[in-house]
Design a protein around this motif. Structure first.
Motif, PDB file in Angstrom:
ATOM      1  N   LEU A  79      -8.305 110.666  95.190  1.00  0.00           N
ATOM      2  CA  LEU A  79      -9.664 110.175  95.408  1.00  0.00           C
ATOM      3  C   LEU A  79     -10.697 110.978  94.628  1.00  0.00           C
ATOM      4  CD1 LEU A  79      -9.540 109.488  99.267  1.00  0.00           C
ATOM      5  CD2 LEU A  79      -9.480 107.806  97.427  1.00  0.00           C
ATOM      6  N   TYR A  80     -10.296 112.142  94.149  1.00  0.00           N
ATOM      7  CA  TYR A  80     -11.212 112.993  93.385  1.00  0.00           C
ATOM      8  C   TYR A  80     -11.704 112.274  92.131  1.00  0.00           C
ATOM      9  CZ  TYR A  80     -13.016 117.361  91.341  1.00  0.00           C
ATOM     10  OH  TYR A  80     -13.820 118.334  90.810  1.00  0.00           O
ATOM     11  N   ASP A  81     -10.885 111.337  91.614  1.00  0.00           N
ATOM     12  CA  ASP A  81     -11.275 110.560  90.432  1.00  0.00           C
ATOM     13  C   ASP A  81     -12.449 109.640  90.720  1.00  0.00           C
ATOM     14  OD1 ASP A  81      -9.516 111.593  88.586  1.00  0.00           O
ATOM     15  OD2 ASP A  81      -7.926 110.150  89.044  1.00  0.00           O
ATOM     16  N   GLN A  82     -12.715 109.382  91.996  1.00  0.00           N
ATOM     17  CA  GLN A  82     -13.806 108.487  92.373  1.00  0.00           C
ATOM     18  C   GLN A  82     -15.065 109.235  92.804  1.00  0.00           C
ATOM     19  OE1 GLN A  82     -10.913 105.942  94.923  1.00  0.00           O
ATOM     20  NE2 GLN A  82     -12.625 104.581  94.463  1.00  0.00           N
ATOM     21  N   LEU A  83     -15.096 110.531  92.544  1.00  0.00           N
ATOM     22  CA  LEU A  83     -16.266 111.335  92.857  1.00  0.00           C
ATOM     23  C   LEU A  83     -17.062 111.585  91.585  1.00  0.00           C
ATOM     24  CD1 LEU A  83     -17.823 113.089  94.979  1.00  0.00           C
ATOM     25  CD2 LEU A  83     -16.458 115.028  94.147  1.00  0.00           C
ATOM     26  N   ARG A  84     -18.355 111.387  91.662  1.00  0.00           N
ATOM     27  CA  ARG A  84     -19.217 111.601  90.498  1.00  0.00           C
ATOM     28  C   ARG A  84     -20.407 112.477  90.869  1.00  0.00           C
ATOM     29  NH1 ARG A  84     -22.343 106.986  86.810  1.00  0.00           N
ATOM     30  NH2 ARG A  84     -22.793 108.377  85.063  1.00  0.00           N
ATOM     31  N   SER A  85     -20.677 113.471  90.032  1.00  0.00           N
ATOM     32  CA  SER A  85     -21.851 114.320  90.223  1.00  0.00           C
ATOM     33  C   SER A  85     -23.065 113.680  89.573  1.00  0.00           C
ATOM     34  CB  SER A  85     -21.614 115.710  89.629  1.00  0.00           C
ATOM     35  OG  SER A  85     -20.777 116.477  90.455  1.00  0.00           O
ATOM     36  N   CYS A  86     -24.112 113.501  90.349  1.00  0.00           N
ATOM     37  CA  CYS A  86     -25.356 112.898  89.881  1.00  0.00           C
ATOM     38  C   CYS A  86     -26.513 113.796  90.338  1.00  0.00           C
ATOM     39  CB  CYS A  86     -25.526 111.487  90.441  1.00  0.00           C
ATOM     40  SG  CYS A  86     -24.099 110.400  90.155  1.00  0.00           S
ATOM     41  N   ALA A  87     -27.715 113.340  90.138  1.00  0.00           N
ATOM     42  CA  ALA A  87     -28.864 114.134  90.570  1.00  0.00           C
ATOM     43  C   ALA A  87     -30.004 113.232  90.991  1.00  0.00           C
ATOM     44  CB  ALA A  87     -29.328 115.070  89.452  1.00  0.00           C
ATOM     45  N   VAL A  88     -30.819 113.744  91.886  1.00  0.00           N
ATOM     46  CA  VAL A  88     -32.060 113.073  92.269  1.00  0.00           C
ATOM     47  C   VAL A  88     -33.157 114.134  92.214  1.00  0.00           C
ATOM     48  CG1 VAL A  88     -31.569 113.424  94.741  1.00  0.00           C
ATOM     49  CG2 VAL A  88     -33.249 111.703  94.029  1.00  0.00           C
ATOM     50  N   CYS A  89     -34.249 113.806  91.524  1.00  0.00           N
ATOM     51  CA  CYS A  89     -35.272 114.808  91.224  1.00  0.00           C
ATOM     52  C   CYS A  89     -36.663 114.328  91.613  1.00  0.00           C
ATOM     53  CB  CYS A  89     -35.285 115.125  89.726  1.00  0.00           C
ATOM     54  SG  CYS A  89     -33.711 115.722  89.079  1.00  0.00           S
ATOM     55  N   LEU A  90     -37.462 115.274  92.086  1.00  0.00           N
ATOM     56  CA  LEU A  90     -38.888 115.046  92.305  1.00  0.00           C
ATOM     57  C   LEU A  90     -39.660 115.881  91.298  1.00  0.00           C
ATOM     58  CD1 LEU A  90     -41.415 114.097  93.946  1.00  0.00           C
ATOM     59  CD2 LEU A  90     -41.106 116.188  95.323  1.00  0.00           C
ATOM     60  N   VAL A  91     -40.532 115.239  90.539  1.00  0.00           N
ATOM     61  CA  VAL A  91     -41.383 115.935  89.575  1.00  0.00           C
ATOM     62  C   VAL A  91     -42.827 115.595  89.929  1.00  0.00           C
ATOM     63  CG1 VAL A  91     -41.958 116.242  87.146  1.00  0.00           C
ATOM     64  CG2 VAL A  91     -39.608 115.718  87.797  1.00  0.00           C
ATOM     65  N   SER A  92     -43.559 116.598  90.407  1.00  0.00           N
ATOM     66  CA  SER A  92     -44.946 116.379  90.820  1.00  0.00           C
ATOM     67  C   SER A  92     -45.855 117.360  90.097  1.00  0.00           C
ATOM     68  CB  SER A  92     -45.079 116.542  92.336  1.00  0.00           C
ATOM     69  OG  SER A  92     -46.363 116.149  92.783  1.00  0.00           O
ATOM     70  N   PHE A  93     -47.060 116.898  89.725  1.00  0.00           N
ATOM     71  CA  PHE A  93     -47.966 117.711  88.915  1.00  0.00           C
ATOM     72  C   PHE A  93     -49.381 117.166  89.033  1.00  0.00           C
ATOM     73  CE2 PHE A  93     -45.662 114.480  86.633  1.00  0.00           C
ATOM     74  CZ  PHE A  93     -46.651 113.742  85.996  1.00  0.00           C
TER      75      PHE A  93
END
Length: 310
Positions: A225-239
């Motif tokens: 099942l490790y083949d079905q794991l994906r590293s992604c990201a979610v980001c907040l950019v505030s300025f």
């Protein structure tokens, strides 16, 4: 529970807390953009009928989420069960007090941004936080290094996606996006403390043993099942953004939105694309929440005041 991604996906979506409607009077989308698998939703902070940015209201909303953000689900559910059984709010009051104490008193804390990222990720994307890193701190004045949050979701390609969170609140767009992408790149390319974050999966708390075990099997590199794991990201950019500056005419949501959209299309979009390529993550799945506001310093200071940290 079967190791079935459809079942896991449904369970995760139902577990996410908050609704987009809760934010509709505070935030709205100015524009959206896709770069390969990267998605950017550029929001703006709404102004009220008198032309004043609704920053205080956004901070109050954020503060209402501190228990969900800092306290493990099993502990929250236990307190709720006690309330149902006895009618007493003592246990709920205890975890509310515990949640408040977990926030640092450091003036340059980024925890307000982390809390806002959490709120948006669960409410808008419906990706639940799978562990409370704040509750694992050994020292109230220390921050966890590595990701600002850990969330889970299932994508359209039948992959279990772990979304490493990153939030940056800076006075300028250029420094916020530069630091955000550099930080998240080091996590996605396994150059920082991501190994310690992966080990934190052992602390996953969804208050559902079968679901937790099903999810953990995807993080085991000896499992198919490790083949079905994906590293992604979610980001907040505030300025900070000039659209909120005082002028002779009253601020309106339409004017703010239009100015932000122009800057995004003319400048920010190119900057993001360049930084993604520069850090070699342009083909990684990253979801960005862009949030230009009137003052990140005001957000940080008012947030600390609201929590009684000043």
């Amino acid at each position: 529970m079967e190791d079935n991604l459809d079942t896991i996906s449904k369970a995760l979506t139902e577990m996410a807390r908050g609704e987009l409607t809760e934010l509709s009077s505070l935030l709205s989308i100015a524009c959206s953009h896709n770069i390969s698998e990267n998605k950017i939703d550029c929001y703006y902070l709404k102004v009220d009928a008198n032309g004043r940015p609704r920053l205080n209201e956004l901070i109050k909303y954020m503060c209402s989420k501190i228990i969900d953000y800092t306290i493990p689900r099993s502990k929250i559910n236990k307190a709720n069960k006690k309330f149902i059984e006895t009618g007493s709010t003592v246990e709920i009051a205890k975890i509310a007090h515990e949640a408040r104490k977990l926030f640092t008193t450091l003036e340059l804390t980024g925890e307000g941004g982390e809390l806002l990222l959490f709120s948006l990720t669960e409410s808008v994307l419906k990706f639940p936080q799978i562990l409370c890193k704040m509750s694992l701190k050994t020292d109230e004045q220390m921050h966890f290094h590595g990701a600002d949050g850990v969330f889970l979701g299932v994508d359209d390609n039948e992959m279990l996606c772990v979304y490493w969170g990153e939030s940056k609140l800076h006075s300028t767009h250029s420094s916020a996006i530069s630091e955000c992408i550099a930080s998240v790149a080091s996590i996605l390319k396994m150059e920082s403390d991501v190994d310690s974050d992966i080990r934190l999966i052992d602390y996953i708390d969804l208050d559902n043993d079968k679901l937790e075990e099903a999810i953990k099997s995807y993080f085991d590199y000896s499992s198919p099942l490790y083949d079905q794991l994906r590293s992604c990201a979610v980001c907040l950019v505030s300025f900070d953004h000039t659209s909120y500056k005082k002028s002779d005419s009253k601020l309106t949501n339409e004017n703010v939105r239009d100015k932000i959209e122009i800057d995004f299309l003319k400048h920010w979009k190119k900057n993001i694309e360049a930084k993604l390529k520069e850090n070699d993550i342009e083909h990684t799945k990253i979801i960005f929440f862009y949030l230009p506001i009137n003052s990140v310093d005001s957000l940080r200071n008012t947030f600390r005041t609201e929590l009684g940290l000043n």
